[in-house]
Structures are given as C-alpha cells and as structure tokens.
Design an enzyme around this catalytic site. Structure first.
Site, PDB file in Angstrom:
ATOM      1  N   ASP A  30     -21.835   6.232  17.500  1.00 16.43           N
ATOM      2  CA  ASP A  30     -20.646   7.056  17.696  1.00 16.43           C
ATOM      3  C   ASP A  30     -20.988   8.123  18.721  1.00 16.43           C
ATOM      4  OD1 ASP A  30     -18.012   7.467  15.531  1.00 16.43           O
ATOM      5  OD2 ASP A  30     -18.321   8.900  17.159  1.00 16.43           O
ATOM      6  N   LYS A  35     -21.096  13.794  13.434  1.00 15.24           N
ATOM      7  CA  LYS A  35     -20.962  12.682  12.490  1.00 15.24           C
ATOM      8  C   LYS A  35     -22.272  11.907  12.370  1.00 15.24           C
ATOM      9  CE  LYS A  35     -16.425  10.523  12.461  1.00 15.24           C
ATOM     10  NZ  LYS A  35     -15.691   9.411  13.065  1.00 15.24           N
ATOM     11  N   THR A 121      -7.465  -2.389  15.300  1.00 16.91           N
ATOM     12  CA  THR A 121      -6.152  -3.045  15.371  1.00 16.91           C
ATOM     13  C   THR A 121      -5.588  -2.873  16.774  1.00 16.91           C
ATOM     14  OG1 THR A 121      -5.840  -2.532  13.046  1.00 16.91           O
ATOM     15  CG2 THR A 121      -3.867  -3.112  14.296  1.00 16.91           C
ATOM     16  N   GLU A 149      -9.734  -6.152  10.483  1.00 13.21           N
ATOM     17  CA  GLU A 149     -10.217  -5.641   9.200  1.00 13.21           C
ATOM     18  C   GLU A 149      -9.038  -5.453   8.249  1.00 13.21           C
ATOM     19  OE1 GLU A 149     -13.423  -4.997   8.091  1.00 13.21           O
ATOM     20  OE2 GLU A 149     -12.104  -4.928   6.355  1.00 13.21           O
ATOM     21  N   LYS A 202      -3.085  -9.430  11.807  1.00 12.65           N
ATOM     22  CA  LYS A 202      -3.344  -8.096  11.246  1.00 12.65           C
ATOM     23  C   LYS A 202      -2.048  -7.276  11.212  1.00 12.65           C
ATOM     24  CE  LYS A 202      -5.025  -4.141  10.184  1.00 12.65           C
ATOM     25  NZ  LYS A 202      -6.118  -3.465   9.633  1.00 12.65           N
ATOM     26  N   CYS A 258      -2.770   3.302   8.401  1.00  8.44           N
ATOM     27  CA  CYS A 258      -2.439   1.972   8.952  1.00  8.44           C
ATOM     28  C   CYS A 258      -0.964   1.614   8.931  1.00  8.44           C
ATOM     29  CB  CYS A 258      -3.206   0.900   8.193  1.00  8.44           C
ATOM     30  SG  CYS A 258      -4.942   0.900   8.580  1.00  8.44           S
ATOM     31  N   LYS A 318      -3.355   8.765  -0.723  1.00  9.71           N
ATOM     32  CA  LYS A 318      -3.418   7.914  -1.919  1.00  9.71           C
ATOM     33  C   LYS A 318      -4.638   8.344  -2.726  1.00  9.71           C
ATOM     34  CE  LYS A 318      -5.890   3.863  -0.870  1.00  9.71           C
ATOM     35  NZ  LYS A 318      -5.869   2.457  -0.564  1.00  9.71           N
ATOM     36  N   ARG A 325      -4.083  11.499   6.431  1.00 11.14           N
ATOM     37  CA  ARG A 325      -3.234  10.980   7.503  1.00 11.14           C
ATOM     38  C   ARG A 325      -1.934  10.409   6.933  1.00 11.14           C
ATOM     39  NH1 ARG A 325      -7.469   7.421  10.766  1.00 11.14           N
ATOM     40  NH2 ARG A 325      -8.473   7.403   8.722  1.00 11.14           N
TER      41      ARG A 325
HETATM   42  C1  UDX Z   1      -3.662  -0.656   4.215  1.00 19.24           C
HETATM   43  C2  UDX Z   1      -3.772  -2.152   3.942  1.00 19.24           C
HETATM   44  O1  UDX Z   1      -3.580  -2.400   2.534  1.00 19.24           O
HETATM   45  C3  UDX Z   1      -5.112  -2.698   4.412  1.00 19.24           C
HETATM   46  O2  UDX Z   1      -5.149  -4.108   4.225  1.00 19.24           O
HETATM   47  C4  UDX Z   1      -5.279  -2.364   5.889  1.00 19.24           C
HETATM   48  O3  UDX Z   1      -6.532  -2.769   6.362  1.00 19.24           O
HETATM   49  C5  UDX Z   1      -5.113  -0.858   6.127  1.00 19.24           C
HETATM   50  O4  UDX Z   1      -3.864  -0.413   5.591  1.00 19.24           O
HETATM   51  P1  UDX Z   1      -4.603   1.592   3.101  1.00 19.24           P
HETATM   52  O5  UDX Z   1      -3.743   2.292   4.104  1.00 19.24           O
HETATM   53  O6  UDX Z   1      -6.013   2.035   2.935  1.00 19.24           O
HETATM   54  O7  UDX Z   1      -4.657   0.012   3.439  1.00 19.24           O
HETATM   55  O8  UDX Z   1      -3.924   1.743   1.658  1.00 19.24           O
HETATM   56  P2  UDX Z   1      -2.919   0.947   0.707  1.00 19.24           P
HETATM   57  O9  UDX Z   1      -3.481   0.982  -0.642  1.00 19.24           O
HETATM   58  O10 UDX Z   1      -2.552  -0.389   1.232  1.00 19.24           O
HETATM   59  O11 UDX Z   1      -1.643   1.905   0.715  1.00 19.24           O
HETATM   60  C6  UDX Z   1      -0.900   2.205   1.887  1.00 19.24           C
HETATM   61  C7  UDX Z   1       0.310   3.048   1.533  1.00 19.24           C
HETATM   62  O12 UDX Z   1       1.307   2.284   0.861  1.00 19.24           O
HETATM   63  C8  UDX Z   1      -0.016   4.213   0.585  1.00 19.24           C
HETATM   64  O13 UDX Z   1       0.757   5.320   0.989  1.00 19.24           O
HETATM   65  C9  UDX Z   1       0.438   3.700  -0.767  1.00 19.24           C
HETATM   66  O14 UDX Z   1       0.746   4.723  -1.668  1.00 19.24           O
HETATM   67  C10 UDX Z   1       1.682   2.914  -0.366  1.00 19.24           C
HETATM   68  N1  UDX Z   1       2.071   1.880  -1.327  1.00 19.24           N
HETATM   69  C11 UDX Z   1       1.251   0.805  -1.545  1.00 19.24           C
HETATM   70  C12 UDX Z   1       3.280   1.968  -1.989  1.00 19.24           C
HETATM   71  O15 UDX Z   1       4.049   2.939  -1.811  1.00 19.24           O
HETATM   72  N2  UDX Z   1       3.646   0.973  -2.845  1.00 19.24           N
HETATM   73  C13 UDX Z   1       2.876  -0.123  -3.071  1.00 19.24           C
HETATM   74  O16 UDX Z   1       3.292  -0.967  -3.840  1.00 19.24           O
HETATM   75  C14 UDX Z   1       1.632  -0.203  -2.407  1.00 19.24           C
END
Ligand code: UDX
Length: 430
Positions: A30, A35, A121, A149, A202, A258, A318, A325
């Site tokens: 990096d 970091k 991505t 990923e 993706k 994401c 979450k 973010r």
């Molecule tokens: C997501 C994808 O799941 C993953 O495959 C990709 O590589 C990156 O983006 P992430 O952002 O880490 O992963 O979290 P994820 O658990 O998927 O939740 C994303 C958002 O959706 C969160 O804000 C979560 O609260 C929301 N969510 C998820 C819902 O509101 N309802 C659901 O049923 C599931």
C-alpha cells in the site's frame, strides 16, 4: 506461489491473510505508510472479526509481509492482485484513477509471465485499458485477469475461507489454470468466464441483492397501509424455493461500501451506453429517499420530532464492522437534528470517526455505553442489529409516557417491547 496484493483495505488484507494461510508467500502493498506501519506490527487498521488472529499467525509463519515498496512487492510475484478502491465519480460511474495509478507503478518491476489480476469492482472494458498503460512502460510479457470479490464486511474472513464460488475471468487456459490452482484450497466451485462476464457478474450480484432488499422494503410500505405483516410475508413466500427467505430483511435501506456504489455505477454505465430508462436508476432513488420518507412518516407517530430526545443505536453501516460508509446514521442523525430533535448516538465499535461527526452539532452527543445513550430519551431508534443492541434488556430504560421504540430492521420481539411499555414501530408491521 509468490503473490502480491496491492491495496490493504478489507478485500486486500483479508485475501492476503487467507492466501498466506494456504502456504503461499504473500506481500501486501500500500502507498499509505501509516497503514503499512500498523499492519507490519500486526495491527489491522479497521475492525473485522477474526482478522487480527489470522494476520498475526501468518506473519509469524513468515508467509505474510507488508511493504510500501513496489519493487519489493512486484519483482518476484507470479500473481499480482489489484484490490484498490474504485469510488463513484460525479457522474456515478466508477472512478478508476487508483487502478490506473497501480498499473503504472507496477509496470517496470513486472517479472516475465506474471498475471495481473483485478479484484477491485470495475466495469467491463477495464482490462484492455490497464494492459495498454502497463505495456507503455514495459516490454515484459504478462497477462491480465478479473477475479471479483464477494466477501461481506463483518464476516469477511469466513466468507473468504468458504466462498459460494470463485469467478475467474481470463482469456487463456494457462491463466485459468494458474488462478484455479491458487484458489483450489478453498474447495469452491470455480466459474471460468471472460473478464467482461466476471466484471458484470460482480455488478449483477450486488445489483440483484440491492433490488431484492428494495423490493421487500416496497412490500413493507404496502403492508403498513393494509394491516399485513411483512415478516409473515417473507415467511410465506420464502418457502417457494425460487424465492427463499435467507438474507432478506426489510429496513431503512441498504448502505455500506458496495451496494449503493455498485447500483449507482451500473445505472450510470447503462445511461452511458444509451440505456436511459433502467430499473437501477429507480432502485437507487428509492434507497436514497427511504430514510427521509420514513422519518417524515414517524414524525406524525411520535407527535413531532421537535425537541424529542432520540437514542440512535448503531452508527456503523451494519453490525460487526466500524465502517461508516453510507451508514444509515449518516442520514438519520442530520435529518433528526434538522427537524429539531436532540440525538444521543451509540455504537460498540464505530468510535474513532463518530465523535468527529457528532461534535459538529451541539444537539448531538456520542457514547460507547448503551445505558448512557438511553438516559431520559423519548424515542429509541434501534438502527443497526449489533448483538449488544438486539440482546439488551430495554425494560429499565422506560421512564415516562409516552416512549417510542423504532425497530428499524424488525430485529426485536414486538410483544416484548410492547410488554415493556413502549409504543413499538417496526417496518411493514401493523
Ligand atoms: C455486500 C455484498 O453482500 C458482498 O457480496 C459484496 O462483496 C460487497 O457488498 P457488505 O456491503 O459488506 O457486502 O454487506 P451486506 O451484509 O451485504 O449488507 C449490505 C447492506 O444491505 C447493509 O446496509 C445491510 O444492512 C443491508 N441489507 C442486507 C438489508 O437492508 N436487508 C437485507 O436483507 C440484507
């Protein structure tokens, strides 16, 4: 195998540690010296369950190193992963400046037949442009590939160790074989496709999941008008194997690093190629407007937000991450303050950035102790399903009439909350 991973964010550090655990020699690179200094000492610069242990183990075994030097990282590497950020540009499309910068920096140190793999991505069409930038700086023969990923923050180590599939986008059998061998210990199905298909896969996966969430949020809104309970709907339709009920809860909309970005990017990409009226624009709009819409709706239920004291529980996007973010708190708190409420924010982990965010307003304070956040509040807004929040006994926090409990992800037992004397407000529930 000797490999290098450029970019030490979630994807980079987790992938580096996991590849090292399979006996590869991995160098994480990096340009951020702070970091790298932390990582060298075994300190993960963000919160991710299980990652520190794995990192320390692999560093101790000698399989995992970190550096800021392109020369050290690239010169012996057979496979070079690019795992840098691709933020949205003002048009909504992915800004690839970090990917280009990496390509230009690594070019002069490439060894013969190295494979440059883009994990970030990126839209279809990125690899030929990257190859051009590298070729302008070296005569060495190399190939490129796309291996997107799919890990989730908060469960990143487990997701990487037990993926549903590995998608390899390449153009020749030798590259497929080498990358398949590298991923073989994961014992996951390997999908060998073109780089363009891998990159679209993706985007399509994230856009589909975001659409599914938006869909159930829309159904929840309808339920609120007609007395149906969206949780019962999820159960009833989930038995249809074409639908299923896993990973499917309604709420305040999706956030994180994401989904919002990828939906916006795919929407912008569609517009850029002349597909103007597309579903993704609408999904993005619905998600963007969901929080203001719900807070306006609750304004009537709580008798106006003005002068209400609100405990906002869960500030990260979450549970099990300190990542903020596109966290719902970043929309909820300013909106509540604007409406004249006073906010007490609580999060078990998202501490370092939060004070900076909340200090800017005299009516917003932050605590890492849940009990303090609940002192004398009128409304409890359970925003994120951290176990510390969903398993908390809120019976003692009810101190006067009336007091509202907003369960923004339907994570609580409605009857129990009501038995404790709160007015329960869920999503899509009567
Ligand atoms: C997501 C994808 O799941 C993953 O495959 C990709 O590589 C990156 O983006 P992430 O952002 O880490 O992963 O979290 P994820 O658990 O998927 O939740 C994303 C958002 O959706 C969160 O804000 C979560 O609260 C929301 N969510 C998820 C819902 O509101 N309802 C659901 O049923 C599931």
């Amino acid at each position: 195998m000797k490999i290098c991973i450029i970019g030490t964010g979630f994807v980079g550090v987790v992938s580096a540690a996991v590849f090292a655990s399979f006996g590869n020699h991995v160098i994480g690179l990096d340009v951020d010296e702070t970091k790298i200094a932390k990582l060298k000492k075994g300190v993960v610069p963000f919160y991710e369950p299980g990652l520190t242990e794995l990192l320390l183990e692999e560093q101790a075994s000698g399989n995992l190193e970190f550096t800021t030097s392109y020369e050290t990282a690239i010169k012996d590497s057979e496979v070079i992963f690019i795992a840098v950020g691709t933020p949205s540009s003002p048009t909504g499309q992915a800004d690839l400046k970090f990917v280009w910068a990496v390509g230009e920096s690594l070019a002069s140190y490439l060894q013969k037949d190295a494979i440059v793999v883009v994990k970030s991505t990126v839209p279809p069409g990125t690899l030929p442009k990257l190859e051009e930038k590298i070729r302008a700086r070296t005569k060495v023969k190399f190939t490129t590939a796309a291996v997107p990923e799919f890990l989730k923050e908060g469960t990143a180590v487990q997701d990487t160790l037990h993926p549903d599939r590995i998608v390899i986008g390449a153009r020749d059998e030798k590259t497929f074989e080498k990358l398949a061998a590298l991923h073989a210990p994961l014992k996951a199905p390997i999908v060998k496709i073109s780089p363009e298909s891998a990159q679209m896969a993706k985007y399509a996966a994230n856009a589909y999941l975001a659409t599914r969430i938006t869909f159930i949020n829309q159904i929840a809104d309808l339920c609120e008008k007609n007395g149906a309970d969206v949780q019962e709907i999820v159960e009833a339709i989930g038995y249809d194997r074409r639908i299923g009920n896993h990973y499917w809860y309604p709420g305040f909309g999706y956030g994180g690093s994401c989904f919002p970005k990828d939906v916006r990017e795919l929407a912008a990409y569609s517009r850029a190629i002349g597909e103007d009226s597309n579903l993704l624009n609408k999904i993005n709009d619905l998600n963007e407007h969901r929080i203001p819409k719900l807070l306006d709706q609750y304004d009537k239920i709580v008798g106006g937000w003005k002068r209400k004291k609100v405990a906002v529980l869960g500030l990260s996007f979450k549970p099990n991450t300190d990542d903020m973010r596109e966290a719902p708190s970043l929309k909820v708190i300013p909106d509540l303050l604007e409406k004249g409420a006073t906010v007490k924010g609580f999060d078990p982990k998202a501490v370092p950035i939060v004070p900076f965010f909340l200090q800017e307003h005299k009516n917003a304070t932050y605590t890492d102790k849940l009990v303090e956040a609940l002192e004398n509040v009128d409304v409890i807004l359970a925003l994120i399903e951290w176990p510390e929040i969903t398993t908390y006994d809120f019976s003692g926090a009810r101190h006067k009439q009336p007091q509202w409990f907003i369960d923004s992800r339907n994570q609580f037992n409605k009857s129990q909350i009501q038995n404790w004397g709160y007015t329960y407000i869920g999503i899509g529930r009567p």
